[in-house]
Design an enzyme around this catalytic site. Structure first.
Site, short mmCIF file in Angstrom:
data_model
loop_
_atom_site.label_atom_id
_atom_site.label_comp_id
_atom_site.label_asym_id
_atom_site.label_seq_id
_atom_site.Cartn_x
_atom_site.Cartn_y
_atom_site.Cartn_z
N HIS A 1 -79.44 -33.18 7.96
CA HIS A 1 -78.05 -33.23 8.73
C HIS A 1 -77.39 -32.08 7.74
O HIS A 1 -76.27 -32.21 7.45
CB HIS A 1 -77.42 -34.58 8.24
CG HIS A 1 -77.67 -35.59 8.89
ND1 HIS A 1 -76.90 -35.98 10.19
CD2 HIS A 1 -78.86 -36.57 9.15
CE1 HIS A 1 -77.34 -36.98 10.71
NE2 HIS A 1 -78.60 -37.45 10.19
N GLU B 1 -82.87 -39.17 8.51
CA GLU B 1 -83.14 -38.50 9.83
C GLU B 1 -83.63 -36.91 9.44
O GLU B 1 -83.05 -36.12 10.09
CB GLU B 1 -82.19 -38.27 10.77
CG GLU B 1 -81.54 -39.74 11.35
CD GLU B 1 -80.71 -39.64 12.47
OE1 GLU B 1 -80.78 -40.14 13.49
OE2 GLU B 1 -79.45 -39.34 12.07
N ASP C 1 -72.02 -32.93 6.80
CA ASP C 1 -72.80 -33.09 7.69
C ASP C 1 -73.30 -31.97 8.78
O ASP C 1 -72.79 -31.04 8.46
CB ASP C 1 -72.46 -34.33 8.83
CG ASP C 1 -73.58 -35.25 9.51
OD1 ASP C 1 -74.46 -34.67 9.91
OD2 ASP C 1 -73.60 -36.32 9.48
C1 ACM Z 1 -77.09 -42.52 10.19
O1 ACM Z 1 -76.56 -42.97 11.14
N1 ACM Z 1 -77.91 -41.04 10.68
C2 ACM Z 1 -77.32 -42.79 8.74
#
Ligand code: ACM
Ligand code: ZN
Length: 344
Positions: A97, A160, A25
């Protein structure tokens, strides 16, 4: 590794039989990849951040890491899980991410040296117009295939993704033109389907966050993880694809319970996720009975960037995860909160 194993023991006790391991992440990369050593040094170290000052101040020196698993540790955890009848589904979250990833390999951003970058440009998204960036991501998934040979599924992330860079990037725009694609959402969908084919050739089926079904044509045969609400799960079931339900209002146990002993204030989401709320979730709500078979299961998520130690981790997980286990392993007609609390 020890904390993961203790968590697997507790999962097995509650009949939770899939461990979705979110290994990368923006805040840190934990997966060993032989070809790209900077991922587990630069990418595994979280610098001090003014945005996260409260948390950073809880770490010595304000930085965290480098922390990453070795290949041996990954195999050990997978074997430990297998002995407890738990499957491990690894996730690498691309193309967003990815701040940690791209701090290690900045050449794969749209504007590596900042020149030509638009207002509001972000540092956590790959350039999909750059063939070398795409090859890098495919290489990483090849390593995932090597490290997790027995996993039927690989999770490819996809949530996102801020598309501001892509709209201004000549390479991304050239890619869209060459493919005859009109929108940046379709550019991401092209990439996801390409990864899906790449992994299918290697015997894997893909899971992806609900953006992959709600925001564009999904990879063939994918399973959607419905996190923004139940819409992704409903769309997947309607399309005859699999779904895993984990809408954040009910299933994100990094969120606060708003009890006196919550370990830390969660800065981005302050709505209460109580035990009762977790227990009240109905994963089949709004899904026509003939489509129930496409709802493969559900999960609770514990995003750990605001979790400083194992005590906090387990505090957040339990007893809310007991509620999750009961919700997903019993029919709605058998669920009674007062009785659950009595048994707890
Ligand atoms: C997430 O919580 N962005 C999958
Ligand atoms: Zn680009």
């Amino acid at each position: 590794k020890a904390a993961v194993k203790r968590t697997l023991d507790l999962m097995a006790q509650h009949k939770l039989n899939v461990f979705h391991w979110h290994l990368t992440d923006s805040q840190g990369w934990r997966l060993p990849v032989a070809k790209y050593p900077l991922l587990t040094t630069v990418g595994a170290t979280r610098p001090y951040s003014k945005n996260q000052k409260d948390l950073a101040d809880r770490y010595e020196n304000g930085t965290y890491g480098p922390f990453a698993y070795t290949a041996e540790e990954i195999r050990e955890v997978v074997a430990y899980a297998r002995e407890r009848h738990i499957r491990v589904v690894p996730e690498v979250d691309f193309p967003g991410h990815s701040r940690a990833t791209l701090d290690a390999y900045p050449q794969y951003r749209c504007f590596p040296d900042g020149k030509g970058a638009p207002k509001g440009a972000v540092g956590n998204v790959f350039c999909l117009g750059n063939d070398e960036a795409v090859a890098f991501m495919e290489d990483v998934f090849d390593e995932v295939v090597r490290l997790f040979p027995e996993s039927e599924f690989v999770h490819i992330g996809g949530d996102e993704v801020n598309k501001v860079n892509w709209r201004a990037c000549p390479k991304c725009q050239a890619r869209m033109k060459a493919l005859g694609i009109k929108t940046e959402n379709d550019l991401q969908a092209w990439f996801s389907r390409r990864l899906g084919r790449h992994l299918a050739k290697r015997g894997k089926r893909v899971l992806g966050w609900d953006e992959l079904i709600l925001d564009g044509e999904p990879p063939a045969d994918m399973v959607a993880m419905s996190w923004r609400g139940a819409e992704g799960g409903r769309a997947a079931a309607k399309a005859g694809l699999g779904a895993v339900m984990c809408p954040h209002f009910y299933c994100y146990f990094d969120y606060m319970q708003c009890l006196a002993d919550d370990p830390a204030v969660y800065p981005w989401f302050t709505e209460r996720l109580s035990l009762e709320k977790a227990y009240s979730y109905d994963p089949l709500a709004g899904i026509p009975p003939e489509q129930h078979r496409f709802i493969l299961g559900g999960q609770c998520c514990n995003w750990s960037e605001y979790t400083c130690n194992e005590t906090e981790l387990q505090w957040k997980m339990w007893p809310r995860t007991c509620a999750t286990a009961e919700v997903f392993w019993s029919p709605a007609s058998a669920r009674d909160y007062a009785d659950f609390v009595r048994r707890m």
